[in-house]
Design a protein around this motif. Structure first.
Motif, mmCIF file in Angstrom:
data_model
loop_
_atom_site.group_PDB
_atom_site.id
_atom_site.type_symbol
_atom_site.label_atom_id
_atom_site.label_comp_id
_atom_site.label_asym_id
_atom_site.label_seq_id
_atom_site.Cartn_x
_atom_site.Cartn_y
_atom_site.Cartn_z
ATOM 1 N N GLU A 141 0.835 -1.209 0.000
ATOM 2 C CA GLU A 141 0.000 0.000 0.000
ATOM 3 C C GLU A 141 0.866 1.253 0.000
ATOM 4 O OE1 GLU A 141 -4.142 -1.601 2.077
ATOM 5 O OE2 GLU A 141 -2.533 -0.843 3.364
ATOM 6 N N ALA A 142 1.973 1.203 0.732
ATOM 7 C CA ALA A 142 2.859 2.375 0.791
ATOM 8 C C ALA A 142 3.466 2.673 -0.584
ATOM 9 C CB ALA A 142 3.970 2.131 1.812
ATOM 10 N N LEU A 143 3.450 1.672 -1.461
ATOM 11 C CA LEU A 143 3.990 1.886 -2.810
ATOM 12 C C LEU A 143 2.869 2.165 -3.820
ATOM 13 C CD1 LEU A 143 6.740 -0.913 -2.933
ATOM 14 C CD2 LEU A 143 6.979 1.485 -2.301
ATOM 15 N N GLY A 144 1.650 2.363 -3.330
ATOM 16 C CA GLY A 144 0.560 2.750 -4.232
ATOM 17 C C GLY A 144 -0.360 1.615 -4.638
ATOM 18 N N ALA A 145 -0.367 0.533 -3.867
ATOM 19 C CA ALA A 145 -1.283 -0.568 -4.204
ATOM 20 C C ALA A 145 -2.599 -0.394 -3.462
ATOM 21 C CB ALA A 145 -0.666 -1.906 -3.829
ATOM 22 N N GLU A 146 -3.645 -0.903 -4.077
ATOM 23 C CA GLU A 146 -4.946 -1.002 -3.420
ATOM 24 C C GLU A 146 -5.124 -2.474 -3.092
ATOM 25 O OE1 GLU A 146 -7.782 2.144 -5.356
ATOM 26 O OE2 GLU A 146 -8.313 0.066 -5.914
ATOM 27 N N ILE A 147 -5.425 -2.755 -1.837
ATOM 28 C CA ILE A 147 -5.513 -4.163 -1.428
ATOM 29 C C ILE A 147 -6.922 -4.448 -0.920
ATOM 30 C CG2 ILE A 147 -4.607 -5.905 0.199
ATOM 31 C CD1 ILE A 147 -2.273 -5.003 -1.375
ATOM 32 N N ARG A 157 -3.897 -4.380 -6.560
ATOM 33 C CA ARG A 157 -3.767 -3.699 -7.854
ATOM 34 C C ARG A 157 -3.185 -2.314 -7.644
ATOM 35 N NH1 ARG A 157 -8.541 -0.713 -8.698
ATOM 36 N NH2 ARG A 157 -8.258 -0.769 -10.949
ATOM 37 N N ILE A 158 -2.546 -1.829 -8.663
ATOM 38 C CA ILE A 158 -1.972 -0.487 -8.570
ATOM 39 C C ILE A 158 -3.123 0.530 -8.646
ATOM 40 C CG2 ILE A 158 -0.465 1.194 -9.708
ATOM 41 C CD1 ILE A 158 1.261 -1.152 -10.654
ATOM 42 N N ARG A 159 -3.079 1.549 -7.777
ATOM 43 C CA ARG A 159 -4.150 2.557 -7.750
ATOM 44 C C ARG A 159 -4.334 3.190 -9.132
ATOM 45 N NH1 ARG A 159 -1.835 5.654 -3.199
ATOM 46 N NH2 ARG A 159 -1.774 7.297 -4.770
ATOM 47 N N ASP A 160 -5.585 3.489 -9.488
ATOM 48 C CA ASP A 160 -5.895 4.010 -10.822
ATOM 49 C C ASP A 160 -5.134 5.282 -11.160
ATOM 50 O OD1 ASP A 160 -7.566 1.961 -11.319
ATOM 51 O OD2 ASP A 160 -9.417 3.028 -10.743
ATOM 52 N N ASP A 161 -4.911 6.141 -10.129
ATOM 53 C CA ASP A 161 -4.272 7.429 -10.427
ATOM 54 C C ASP A 161 -2.768 7.295 -10.716
ATOM 55 O OD1 ASP A 161 -4.291 6.691 -7.606
ATOM 56 O OD2 ASP A 161 -3.159 8.544 -7.275
ATOM 57 N N LEU A 162 -2.217 6.107 -10.649
ATOM 58 C CA LEU A 162 -0.760 5.964 -10.808
ATOM 59 C C LEU A 162 -0.339 5.479 -12.199
ATOM 60 C CD1 LEU A 162 0.299 4.576 -7.315
ATOM 61 C CD2 LEU A 162 0.335 6.923 -8.161
ATOM 62 N N ARG A 165 1.930 2.066 -12.750
ATOM 63 C CA ARG A 165 3.253 1.781 -12.170
ATOM 64 C C ARG A 165 3.239 2.133 -10.684
ATOM 65 N NH1 ARG A 165 8.990 4.264 -14.204
ATOM 66 N NH2 ARG A 165 10.262 2.975 -12.821
ATOM 67 N N LEU A 166 3.797 1.257 -9.864
ATOM 68 C CA LEU A 166 3.882 1.573 -8.433
ATOM 69 C C LEU A 166 4.723 2.833 -8.263
ATOM 70 C CD1 LEU A 166 4.539 -1.954 -6.823
ATOM 71 C CD2 LEU A 166 2.427 -0.608 -6.666
ATOM 72 N N ARG A 167 4.501 3.523 -7.138
ATOM 73 C CA ARG A 167 5.240 4.765 -6.883
ATOM 74 C C ARG A 167 6.071 4.586 -5.619
ATOM 75 N NH1 ARG A 167 1.385 9.497 -5.879
ATOM 76 N NH2 ARG A 167 1.322 8.393 -3.907
ATOM 77 N N GLY A 168 7.348 4.983 -5.707
ATOM 78 C CA GLY A 168 8.249 4.855 -4.555
ATOM 79 C C GLY A 168 7.655 5.520 -3.320
ATOM 80 N N ALA A 184 8.809 -6.121 -0.356
ATOM 81 C CA ALA A 184 8.925 -4.668 -0.534
ATOM 82 C C ALA A 184 10.073 -4.342 -1.497
ATOM 83 C CB ALA A 184 9.159 -4.008 0.823
ATOM 84 N N LEU A 185 11.190 -5.028 -1.306
ATOM 85 C CA LEU A 185 12.359 -4.783 -2.168
ATOM 86 C C LEU A 185 12.031 -5.061 -3.625
ATOM 87 C CD1 LEU A 185 15.441 -6.483 -0.499
ATOM 88 C CD2 LEU A 185 15.436 -4.257 -1.633
#
Ligand code: UD1
Length: 433
Positions: A141-147, A157-162, A165-168, A184-185
């Motif tokens: 979630e901290a990298l932009g996932a919706e769980i 899944r990666i949030r729609d607004d991104l 691509r996951l965001r650091g 996480a790595l």
């Protein structure tokens, strides 16, 4: 179901080859999902858990090619596995495979980061505790996932607004988690921008993963520390990587030498990863000698003293060596207090060791072990991987016959265990069926 029969009392003498580390190999195999190119892993151990991970990756559509294999007892078997995840056909890790092995959850980070979504079965509890995966999910979630969780599955899944691509981001683990740090790595490698992982696990298996990811093109700094920084890249490429030697297998055979008051050289062992285990062995009277090929464990003529210890995240004493060390302490001169701080239910070997004459009382997270000059052989039941091997170790030292039942646990983590021990003089055999 196979069983192991041991007639104890023979001091072990000889050499034992150390194989590749199961707990390094599993995340390295999952890392193959991060690229469409081939990842070639060498020094892979031949173990049931590795086969389970291979089935899982194959089920996602990874193509695999296995070479090498059954070396003789005197050689490390070091298999070579080529994995290519160019044509992924399924983003679901099904319950049937995940329930067999918790490390299956390591496909979560790579699948999410590369394909934008995945569905992974929740692993559920296991014999050594509830072992949740909440910290893995928070990291994603901290990298932009919706769980979301449904029907026993993690949907990520990666949030729609991104834009796919996951965001650091910053991941601060409230407790040290090996698998959580690995997920996480792997996810952060393909995220956009920088990720900082704080309170990261520092186990040698994490460093192995970092080294392999770096060869695949990842940009990671802080290697070996508890703060890892990952500068995301848009894609990773293939490489060849040799799995590090198994420190838990090494420590287990070191205790086999100690508990039988023997003298064994562990060929291919990497002592640097075993600081806490070797200093505990030294403290209780066992000689640990570096050799050009590995490490020699001498306990012939030694009087083993009881000592206190506590399991901790690396570089502390590993929880995966706690049961084996307790078997040794059951044969020591004097008392020992062993405290388990990582898992809440990791004393399942205690009643079985007591059936062999050990004197152990558990008080909460601590076990008081009063050493005995001699354990006695008995039929015993294996409950988890490391508990099982502690019963084998106790059997090697005990007077008379020990039968260890349910040894499929052992096959998850020890390659050719009976052959390796028998080559050093142990009276041990597998009873089939
Ligand atoms: C890994 C090892 C295992 C070893 C353990 C601890 C592999 C394949 N397995 O397991 O052999 O015993 O490290 O060294 O490498 N926790 C949570 N939430 C989470 C994740 C973990 O509460 O999301 C807790 C666990 O229940 C446990 C503790 O954190 O009490 C440590 O677990 P963790 O380090 O994650 O163990 P694994 O990676 O599963």
């Amino acid at each position: 179901m196979d069983r192991i029969r041991i007639v104890g009392g023979t001091p072990l003498r000889g050499t034992i080859p150390i194989g590749g580390a199961k707990n390094a190999a599993l995340p390295l195999m999952a890392a193959a999902l991060l690229t469409e190119e081939t990842l070639r892993l060498t020094n892979l151990p031949h173990l049931a858990d590795i086969t389970t991970m291979a089935h899982l990756l194959a089920q996602h559509g990874t193509s695999m090619h296995l070479n090498g294999g059954e070396g003789g007892v005197g050689s490390a078997s070091g298999r070579v596995l080529e994995l290519q995840a160019a044509d992924i056909t399924s983003l679901t890790a099904p319950y049937d495979l995940v329930r067999k092995m918790r490390a299956s959850v390591l496909v979560l980070g790579p699948l999410l980061a590369r394909f934008g979504a995945c569905r992974v079965s929740l692993p559920g509890g296991c014999s050594i505790g509830t072992r949740p995966v909440d910290l893995h999910l928070k990291a994603m979630e901290a990298l932009g996932a919706e769980i979301s969780l449904d029907e026993g599955y993690i949907n990520a899944r990666i949030r729609d607004d991104l834009n796919g691509r996951l965001r650091g981001g910053t991941i601060m683990f409230p407790a040290v988690t090996v698998g959580g740090t690995e997920n996480a790595l792997m996810a952060a490698c393909l995220a956009e921008g920088e990720t900082v992982i704080m309170n990261a696990a520092q186990e040698p298996e994490i460093t192995d993963l970092v080294n392999c990811l770096t060869l695949m093109g990842a940009r990671i700094s802080g290697i070996g520390s508890n703060c890892l920084r990952v500068e995301g890249v848009s894609s990773l490429h293939g490489t060849e990587y040799s799995v590090l030697p198994d420190r838990i297998e090494t420590g287990t055979y070191a205790i086999a030498a100690a508990i039988t008051r023997g003298d064994v050289e562990l060929v291919g062992a990497n002592s640097a990863a075993l600081g806490a285990v070797f200093s505990a062995l030294n403290e209780c009277g066992v000689e640990v000698i570096e050799t050009s090929r590995g490490v020699r464990i001498r306990a012939d003529g030694a009087e083993i003293r009881g000592i206190d210890l506590m399991t901790e995240p690396y570089p502390g004493f590993p929880t995966d060596m706690q049961a084996q060390f307790m078997a040794l302490m059951a044969t020591a001169n004097g008392a020992s207090m062993i405290t388990e701080t990582i898992f809440e239910n990791r004393f399942m070997h205690v009643p079985e060791l007591c059936r062999m004459g050990a004197r152990i009382n558990v008080h909460g997270a601590s076990a008081i072990v009063r050493g005995m000059p001699r354990l006695s052989g008995a039929p015993v039941m294996a409950t988890d991987l490391r508990a099982s091997v502690s019963l084998v170790l106790a059997g090697l030292a005990a007077e008379g016959e020990t039968i260890v039942n349910r040894i499929y646990h052992l096959d998850r983590g020890y390659e050719r265990l009976e052959a390796k021990l028998a080559a050093c003089g142990a009276n041990i055999e597998r009873l089939r069926g």
